[in-house]
Design a protein around this motif. Structure first.
Motif, mmCIF file in Angstrom:
data_model
loop_
_atom_site.group_PDB
_atom_site.id
_atom_site.type_symbol
_atom_site.label_atom_id
_atom_site.label_comp_id
_atom_site.label_asym_id
_atom_site.label_seq_id
_atom_site.Cartn_x
_atom_site.Cartn_y
_atom_site.Cartn_z
ATOM 1 N N LEU A 222 -22.241 -34.298 -15.126
ATOM 2 C CA LEU A 222 -21.918 -33.158 -16.086
ATOM 3 C C LEU A 222 -20.825 -32.385 -15.432
ATOM 4 N N ALA A 223 -21.015 -32.308 -14.102
ATOM 5 C CA ALA A 223 -20.050 -31.392 -13.312
ATOM 6 C C ALA A 223 -18.412 -31.908 -13.475
ATOM 7 N N LEU A 224 -18.417 -33.317 -13.569
ATOM 8 C CA LEU A 224 -17.125 -33.956 -13.858
ATOM 9 C C LEU A 224 -16.625 -33.778 -14.935
ATOM 10 N N ARG A 225 -17.412 -33.798 -16.125
ATOM 11 C CA ARG A 225 -16.941 -33.664 -17.408
ATOM 12 C C ARG A 225 -16.520 -32.195 -17.657
ATOM 13 N N PHE A 226 -17.345 -31.359 -17.252
ATOM 14 C CA PHE A 226 -16.901 -29.909 -17.517
ATOM 15 C C PHE A 226 -15.306 -29.507 -16.487
ATOM 16 N N ARG A 227 -15.178 -30.407 -15.661
ATOM 17 C CA ARG A 227 -13.913 -30.071 -14.723
ATOM 18 C C ARG A 227 -12.650 -30.467 -15.482
ATOM 19 N N VAL A 228 -13.122 -31.576 -16.131
ATOM 20 C CA VAL A 228 -11.874 -32.257 -17.149
ATOM 21 C C VAL A 228 -11.787 -31.373 -18.379
ATOM 22 N N LEU A 229 -12.880 -30.939 -19.049
ATOM 23 C CA LEU A 229 -12.727 -30.444 -20.511
ATOM 24 C C LEU A 229 -12.429 -29.038 -20.361
ATOM 25 N N PHE A 230 -12.992 -28.196 -19.303
ATOM 26 C CA PHE A 230 -12.941 -26.587 -19.355
ATOM 27 C C PHE A 230 -11.296 -26.164 -19.455
ATOM 28 N N ALA B 288 -19.916 -25.799 -25.614
ATOM 29 C CA ALA B 288 -20.241 -27.113 -24.828
ATOM 30 C C ALA B 288 -21.051 -27.124 -23.901
ATOM 31 N N LEU B 289 -21.372 -26.183 -23.240
ATOM 32 C CA LEU B 289 -22.609 -25.822 -22.436
ATOM 33 C C LEU B 289 -23.813 -26.119 -23.073
ATOM 34 N N ALA B 290 -23.930 -25.310 -24.087
ATOM 35 C CA ALA B 290 -24.980 -25.353 -25.196
ATOM 36 C C ALA B 290 -25.520 -26.772 -25.487
ATOM 37 N N GLY C 70 -32.675 -27.953 -19.153
ATOM 38 C CA GLY C 70 -31.329 -28.330 -19.140
ATOM 39 C C GLY C 70 -30.288 -27.304 -18.892
ATOM 40 N N VAL C 71 -31.128 -25.999 -19.507
ATOM 41 C CA VAL C 71 -30.038 -24.716 -19.262
ATOM 42 C C VAL C 71 -29.771 -24.651 -17.927
ATOM 43 N N ARG C 72 -30.757 -24.908 -16.774
ATOM 44 C CA ARG C 72 -30.618 -24.380 -15.422
ATOM 45 C C ARG C 72 -29.640 -25.658 -14.845
ATOM 46 N N ALA C 73 -29.843 -26.801 -15.084
ATOM 47 C CA ALA C 73 -29.039 -28.078 -14.671
ATOM 48 C C ALA C 73 -27.321 -27.746 -15.097
ATOM 49 N N VAL C 74 -27.424 -27.574 -16.428
ATOM 50 C CA VAL C 74 -25.784 -27.187 -16.942
ATOM 51 C C VAL C 74 -25.128 -26.138 -16.417
ATOM 52 N N ALA C 75 -25.963 -24.963 -15.962
ATOM 53 C CA ALA C 75 -25.403 -23.945 -15.363
ATOM 54 C C ALA C 75 -24.976 -23.845 -13.986
ATOM 55 N N ARG C 76 -25.756 -25.019 -13.237
ATOM 56 C CA ARG C 76 -25.454 -25.341 -11.840
ATOM 57 C C ARG C 76 -24.203 -26.243 -11.913
ATOM 58 N N ALA C 77 -24.217 -27.159 -12.739
ATOM 59 C CA ALA C 77 -23.223 -27.861 -12.795
ATOM 60 C C ALA C 77 -21.681 -27.478 -13.180
ATOM 61 N N ALA C 78 -21.803 -26.486 -14.020
ATOM 62 C CA ALA C 78 -20.583 -25.817 -14.638
ATOM 63 C C ALA C 78 -20.225 -24.662 -13.553
ATOM 64 N N GLY C 79 -21.208 -24.034 -12.731
ATOM 65 C CA GLY C 79 -20.918 -23.075 -11.812
ATOM 66 C C GLY C 79 -20.865 -21.668 -12.783
ATOM 67 N N VAL C 80 -21.922 -21.605 -13.716
ATOM 68 C CA VAL C 80 -21.786 -20.237 -14.677
ATOM 69 C C VAL C 80 -23.416 -19.913 -14.341
#
Length: 563
Positions: free
Chosen positions: A11-19, A30-32, A42-52
């Motif tokens: 997820l973190a890699l995907r967010f760095r490429v897309l954001f 996209a995060l949702a 999923g909300v907690r995992a996505v927030a930590r991966a994206a840094g938001v």
């Protein structure tokens, strides 16, 4: 269910490429989407991966599930969304900024930035010191929103504007049309800015191989110069041609007229072989200014050599940049040699001579190595000998210098000098007074009672009402009777003659003339006598003689009066 670390890394890699390619709302959606796919936690995992924050992810989930339509006009946030602007958070920010950039208007001459460059960074720093936090970009935005922009100095101030400025321009235009209609030459003259000759930087740029600029001296010390160049330009308005005399000494009246003479001998007389008159438009000051005595005496010598009647019309004070030679010749020369060091007089002359424009301007240039000393004095007698006639409209700005006319056989023209006492009858000619002999006599008779009453008073009594110190009839006899006094005053009013010329005509002192004319004018005012505007402006005795002769009046000495 716990989300595996491998999934969070993906997820973190995907967010760095897309954001970097998504706006704020698209990132939330996209995060949702990822959070919904992961299910519980999923909300907690996505927030930590994206840094938001988790709140941002939940907000995206609500927007995705609610099916909200995209915002109009491509907006990312709704109205009122996002961080508050600096001016909204600090209501005193804008007034504080305007007080810095407008210290004069705001009544703050002691502003910290009053004497420094008001850059965005320095303005932001001063605002921060005053307790108004603002960055340089914010300061720039606020200045633009309040009608400010980066501005250079504009050369527009011309000093005090003369009340007849526009009228003088119209008069010059009429004179130009009159001369051109008769095929007479019309030129505009002036001295260009003095240039120092040497390996010095010249303003402007020119195309050269990359990285190979012309090398010039670091310092522009005049002591290191090889000399100086004084380009004096003569621009022919009708032919669109320029003649530039490049001097190397001083910009004096002698140099100015010498330049005009070189143009006439080299080009003017060839282009205008039938010319009898020459019109020159010039600045109000400098070597060819209207107050410069030497300019008139040099022009008299030029007129005598060429036989031309030289009319000069000066631009009104403070309008030198309006002279045609400035923007039709000098501006083209400046553009032609921009970015080129003027390292020799040959470069100066050749660069000027190569100047042309798309409208067909051609320029001739030559070097003048003559000497023109400064500090040359022109005496009153020399100035009085100049055959100059001032025009009816502002004779100090507009005048004609005549070539010395040949004296008719058997007639000796009165020569200005201490021994020449002019006949009162000749001076009372209607051409000079603007009045018939009968009207002049009637005016004298009208003023007689008042003048006689005035003469019974002692000068001390006239001033402060004290007692007489002389018996009636005692003291020196007056050199001027009432008729002479009235005549002198009328001549001054009709021809704008200065006291020096009137003093010579009546063989008295300048102070006597000043006192006499002032006294008669007061008597005229008491009898409601109004004079007409001057028919001419004559500043010299020689000019008066030429004016009288040209209008059929002959000034003689001590002959029988005609009135």
């Amino acid at each position: 269910m716990r989300i595996p670390s491998e999934v969070r890394d993906q997820l973190a890699l995907r967010f760095r490429v897309l954001f970097p390619h998504l706006n704020e709302r698209q990132q939330r959606l996209a995060l949702a989407a990822e959070a919904r796919l992961l299910g519980h936690d999923g909300v907690r995992a996505v927030a930590r991966a994206a840094g938001v924050s988790e709140t941002t992810v939940r907000k995206g989930v609500f927007e995705l599930e609610g099916g909200e339509d995209p915002l109009p006009d491509g907006r990312v946030r709704r109205d009122g969304g996002g961080r508050k602007s600096a001016e909204e958070l600090d209501r005193l920010l804008v007034p504080a900024l305007l007080a810095l950039v407008e210290p004069d208007e705001r009544g703050d001459p002691m502003s910290p930035l009053r004497w420094t460059t008001k850059s965005l960074r320095s303005l932001a720093g001063e605002l921060t010191r005053q307790g108004h936090a603002a960055s340089a970009p914010t300061v720039g935005r606020l200045l633009r929103e309040n009608g400010f922009s980066l501005q250079a100095n504009a050369k527009t101030l011309e000093g005090a504007q003369h009340s007849d400025r526009d009228a003088q321009f119209r008069y010059i235009n009429d004179q130009v049309k009159d001369h051109q209609a008769e095929g007479e030459p019309v030129v505009s003259v002036d001295t260009k800015k003095k240039e120092v000759v040497g390996e010095f930087k010249n303003a402007g740029r020119q195309w050269r191989p990359a990285g190979e600029p012309v090398r010039v001296d670091v310092h522009d010390f005049p002591g290191d110069a090889l000399g100086k160049a004084l380009p004096y330009g003569i621009y022919d308005l009708a032919a669109d041609t320029g003649w530039v005399n490049v001097g190397t000494d001083h910009d004096t009246a002698a140099f100015a007229v010498e330049s005009i003479g070189r143009w006439w001998n080299g080009q003017g007389r060839l282009d205008y072989p039938q010319a009898r008159r020459l019109l020159i438009t010039a600045d109000a000051g400098g070597s060819n200014g209207y107050r410069t005595r030497a300019f008139k005496t040099e022009l008299a010598a030029f007129a005598a050599r060429t036989g031309l009647a030289v009319t000069v019309c000066h631009m009104p004070p403070g309008t030198s940049k309006w002279n045609k030679v400035e923007h039709r010749l000098f501006s083209a020369i400046t553009m032609n040699w921009r970015g080129r060091p003027l390292n020799s007089h040959e470069v100066v002359v050749q660069s000027i001579a190569a100047t042309t424009t798309r409208t067909g301007l051609t320029v001739h240039a030559e070097l003048d190595t003559g000497t023109y000393p400064t500090g040359v004095k022109v005496s009153d007698a020399e100035l009085n000998a100049v055959p100059v006639t001032g025009h009816a409209f502002h004779g100090e700005w507009n005048y004609t210098v005549h070539p010395h006319p040949a004296s008719p056989a058997g007639h000796t023209r009165p020569t200005p000098g201490p021994a020449a006492v002019f006949d009162r009858g000749a001076l009372s000619h209607p051409v000079l007074t603007g009045m018939t002999c009968t009207a002049l006599t009637e005016l004298t008779e009208t003023l007689t009672p008042g003048w006689q009453a005035l003469q019974k008073q002692d000068p001390a009594t006239r001033r402060d009402g004290g007692t007489r110190r002389r018996a009636p009839g005692s003291g020196r006899n007056a050199k001027l009777d009432l008729a002479d006094r009235v005549l002198a005053t009328v001549l001054q009013q009709d021809l704008a003659l200065p006291p020096t010329v009137l003093a010579h005509l009546f063989d008295v002192s300048k102070d006597t003339i000043r006192h006499t004319t002032s006294e008669i004018r007061r008597l005229m005012d008491q009898h409601a006598h109004t004079s007409q505007p001057p028919a001419a402006h004559l500043s010299t005795l020689a000019g008066l003689l030429v004016h009288a002769t040209a209008h059929g009046a002959t000034l003689t000495t001590k002959t029988k009066p005609t009135c």
